[in-house]
Design an enzyme around this catalytic site. Structure first.
Site, PDB file in Angstrom:
ATOM      1  N   PHE A 149      37.326  39.930 -41.953  1.00  0.00           N
ATOM      2  CA  PHE A 149      38.372  38.955 -41.120  1.00  0.00           C
ATOM      3  C   PHE A 149      39.607  40.253 -40.923  1.00  0.00           C
ATOM      4  O   PHE A 149      40.174  40.117 -41.417  1.00  0.00           O
ATOM      5  CB  PHE A 149      38.728  37.736 -41.940  1.00  0.00           C
ATOM      6  CG  PHE A 149      40.219  37.312 -40.931  1.00  0.00           C
ATOM      7  CD1 PHE A 149      39.528  35.983 -40.124  1.00  0.00           C
ATOM      8  CD2 PHE A 149      41.573  37.456 -40.757  1.00  0.00           C
ATOM      9  CE1 PHE A 149      40.403  35.107 -39.361  1.00  0.00           C
ATOM     10  CE2 PHE A 149      42.137  36.203 -39.951  1.00  0.00           C
ATOM     11  CZ  PHE A 149      41.608  35.434 -39.169  1.00  0.00           C
ATOM     12  N   ASP A 235      41.557  48.563 -43.134  1.00  0.00           N
ATOM     13  CA  ASP A 235      42.266  47.277 -42.952  1.00  0.00           C
ATOM     14  C   ASP A 235      42.269  46.574 -43.991  1.00  0.00           C
ATOM     15  O   ASP A 235      42.157  46.413 -44.881  1.00  0.00           O
ATOM     16  CB  ASP A 235      40.486  46.358 -42.469  1.00  0.00           C
ATOM     17  CG  ASP A 235      42.082  44.980 -42.228  1.00  0.00           C
ATOM     18  OD1 ASP A 235      43.246  45.273 -42.539  1.00  0.00           O
ATOM     19  OD2 ASP A 235      41.478  44.231 -41.316  1.00  0.00           O
ATOM     20  N   LYS A 264      51.292  42.875 -41.557  1.00  0.00           N
ATOM     21  CA  LYS A 264      52.107  41.512 -42.751  1.00  0.00           C
ATOM     22  C   LYS A 264      53.201  42.178 -43.340  1.00  0.00           C
ATOM     23  O   LYS A 264      54.681  42.186 -43.134  1.00  0.00           O
ATOM     24  CB  LYS A 264      50.719  41.304 -43.313  1.00  0.00           C
ATOM     25  CG  LYS A 264      49.392  40.690 -42.768  1.00  0.00           C
ATOM     26  CD  LYS A 264      48.994  40.185 -44.143  1.00  0.00           C
ATOM     27  CE  LYS A 264      46.898  39.262 -43.427  1.00  0.00           C
ATOM     28  NZ  LYS A 264      47.996  38.405 -43.316  1.00  0.00           N
TER      29      LYS A 264
HETATM   30  C1  LIG Z   1      42.651  41.768 -43.721  1.00  0.00           C
HETATM   31  C2  LIG Z   1      43.495  41.632 -42.152  1.00  0.00           C
HETATM   32  N1  LIG Z   1      43.617  41.826 -41.103  1.00  0.00           N
HETATM   33  C3  LIG Z   1      44.139  41.669 -40.336  1.00  0.00           C
HETATM   34  C4  LIG Z   1      44.650  40.422 -39.874  1.00  0.00           C
HETATM   35  C5  LIG Z   1      45.127  39.542 -38.663  1.00  0.00           C
HETATM   36  O1  LIG Z   1      46.583  39.942 -38.960  1.00  0.00           O
HETATM   37  P1  LIG Z   1      47.085  39.215 -37.746  1.00  0.00           P
HETATM   38  O2  LIG Z   1      47.935  37.321 -38.331  1.00  0.00           O
HETATM   39  O3  LIG Z   1      48.757  39.448 -38.110  1.00  0.00           O
HETATM   40  O4  LIG Z   1      47.165  39.365 -36.290  1.00  0.00           O
HETATM   41  C6  LIG Z   1      44.867  39.263 -41.233  1.00  0.00           C
HETATM   42  C7  LIG Z   1      45.112  38.276 -41.273  1.00  0.00           C
HETATM   43  O5  LIG Z   1      45.145  37.202 -42.013  1.00  0.00           O
HETATM   44  C8  LIG Z   1      43.980  40.479 -42.103  1.00  0.00           C
HETATM   45  O6  LIG Z   1      44.066  39.356 -43.386  1.00  0.00           O
END
Ligand SMILES: Cc1ncc(COP(=O)(O)O)c(C=O)c1O
Length: 410
Positions: A149, A235, A264
């Site tokens: 995700f 990520d 985040k």
């Molecule tokens: C591992 C990971 N990458 C990317 C994202 C996407 O971040 P954003 O919601 O700030 O676009 C999330 C969001 O939960 C995430 O958990």
């Protein structure tokens, strides 16, 4: 009507009714209307206090409204917030140097949301593949793991294996391949073809339900990516910044990705701030005009991100996450609650599976009961409840959380 809407003291029912009537129904929040936060605590509009065991999906690692972040926000907001990248600002260079030194990378590309960081990494990987690795034009592939995700854009859902995320949103971005998570054999088979630009992976899968790979998986990913000249994109938007009991989840395995994604908690929850860190070799493939963002690298974000990172260090939040995570999981495990299984986690990133038949309720209903008991958690999928409080949590709050869990089941 206008005066009613602009008033600041709507009741909980009024706030929820307004959202229900005027907002898109793309979320299904718990029925609680929050108005104030401090540290690991949140308060609803009726003055009831809750322990936050979600931390805005790990964006509030430093705790709600951290006084140092509030001070930076106020000072910088009164001085300069946005110039665009058409001009220099007096904080971007300092922030870039600070974050590169902090994580040991040559260069950073500042963005806003996490999903933009993912998009940026894929663009960088493709460009590097054509211009450095020598992949045939338009043939570059990016490999992902099942259950990944990384957001909700068309590119992000093009790599998704969750029907809820991708159904009826096609056609999808080509050039992506998805392989099982935690499977090095399949990774080797997928990336050894010469056309693969990158493997993008979460060190622990968050949204999938806190899925922790086998020991040695990340080291194996690192070795295979190096062997086949494929970029390892980590990520760490959810796992990074102290969440798992180390500054980066990759640190547990002693591996350094080629491209590191952060977001985040990079602003401590103050505003969307994300970052893509990499080497000269990768970053220098980008020329002016080829990528950017109006807000990326704005002075307010730069000031906040530097302070947010420094707080993690000054307050030893990785160490606290490890200690409090161990305390929480050992406490919960000792409660031996029938219907809860597979308690897992690292640092303050935990999850537990719910057997609705035995527990007498599904994960959503349990979250509602937890809410009434003063603990805010959120289910992921139907059967898992994730628990990821701010990293400023203390042992007294861990015990309060365990008491709330007990109460929620009686
Ligand atoms: C591992 C990971 N990458 C990317 C994202 C996407 O971040 P954003 O919601 O700030 O676009 C999330 C969001 O939960 C995430 O958990």
């Amino acid at each position: 009507m206008n005066a009613f809407i602009r008033q600041k003291n709507h009741t909980a029912q009024q706030s929820m009714a307004l959202e229900d009537q005027y907002g898109a129904h793309n979320y299904h929040p718990l029925p609680v209307v929050l108005t104030r936060g401090q540290g690991a605590w949140l308060w609803d509009v009726d003055g009831k206090r809750y322990l936050d065991f979600l931390a805005a999906y790990s964006a509030v690692n430093q705790g709600h409204c951290h006084p140092r972040l509030v001070a930076v926000m106020q000072e910088q907001a009164g001085r300069l917030t946005l110039t665009s990248r058409a001009f220099h600002n007096d904080l971007l260079g300092a922030y870039e140097a600070y974050i590169c030194d902090f994580f040991g990378y040559d260069r950073v590309l500042p963005m806003n949301t996490g999903v933009e960081a993912g998009e940026t990494a894929i663009k960088l990987a493709r460009k590097w593949a054509y211009e450095v690795k020598g992949v045939t034009p338009n043939k570059a592939r990016v490999v992902f793991a099942e259950g990944n995700f990384w957001g909700r854009t068309v590119a992000a859902i093009s790599s998704s294996t969750d029907p809820e995320s991708y159904s009826n949103f096609g056609p999808f971005v080509p050039g992506f391949e998805v392989i099982p998570y935690n499977n090095l054999e399949r990774l080797e088979a997928a990336i050894s073809d010469g056309d693969t630009a990158a493997f993008m992976v979460e060190p622990i899968q968050g949204e999938a339900g806190v899925i922790i790979p086998d020991e040695g998986y990340l080291a194996g990913v690192r070795a295979l990516c190096s062997k086949y000249q494929v970029l390892f994109i980590a990520d760490e938007i959810q796992t990074g910044l102290g969440r798992t009991g180390a500054m980066l989840a990759c640190d547990h395995d002693g591996v350094k990705p080629d491209i590191l994604l952060l977001g985040k908690a990079l602003s401590g929850g103050m505003m969307p701030v994300s970052a893509v860190l990499s080497s000269h070799e990768v970053m220098n493939t980008l020329m002016p005009g080829q990528h950017g963002s109006t807000f990326g690298g704005n002075p307010l974000a730069c000031a906040l991100a530097m302070e947010a990172l420094q707080i993690l260090k000054d307050e030893h939040l990785s160490e606290n996450a490890k200690a409090m995570g161990d305390l929480f999981r050992s406490g919960l495990s000792a409660m031996n609650i029938p219907g809860l299984s597979n308690l897992r986690g690292k640092g303050l990133m935990s999850a537990v599976d719910v057997d609705a038949g035995i527990l007498g309720m599904n994960a959503r209903t349990w979250c509602e009961r937890l809410m009434h008991a003063g603990l805010l958690c959120k289910q992921t999928h139907d059967l898992t409840v994730r628990m990821s409080p701010p990293l400023v949590l203390n042992s007294e709050q861990v015990h309060l959380a365990l008491d709330a869990i007990k109460t929620s089941l009686t």
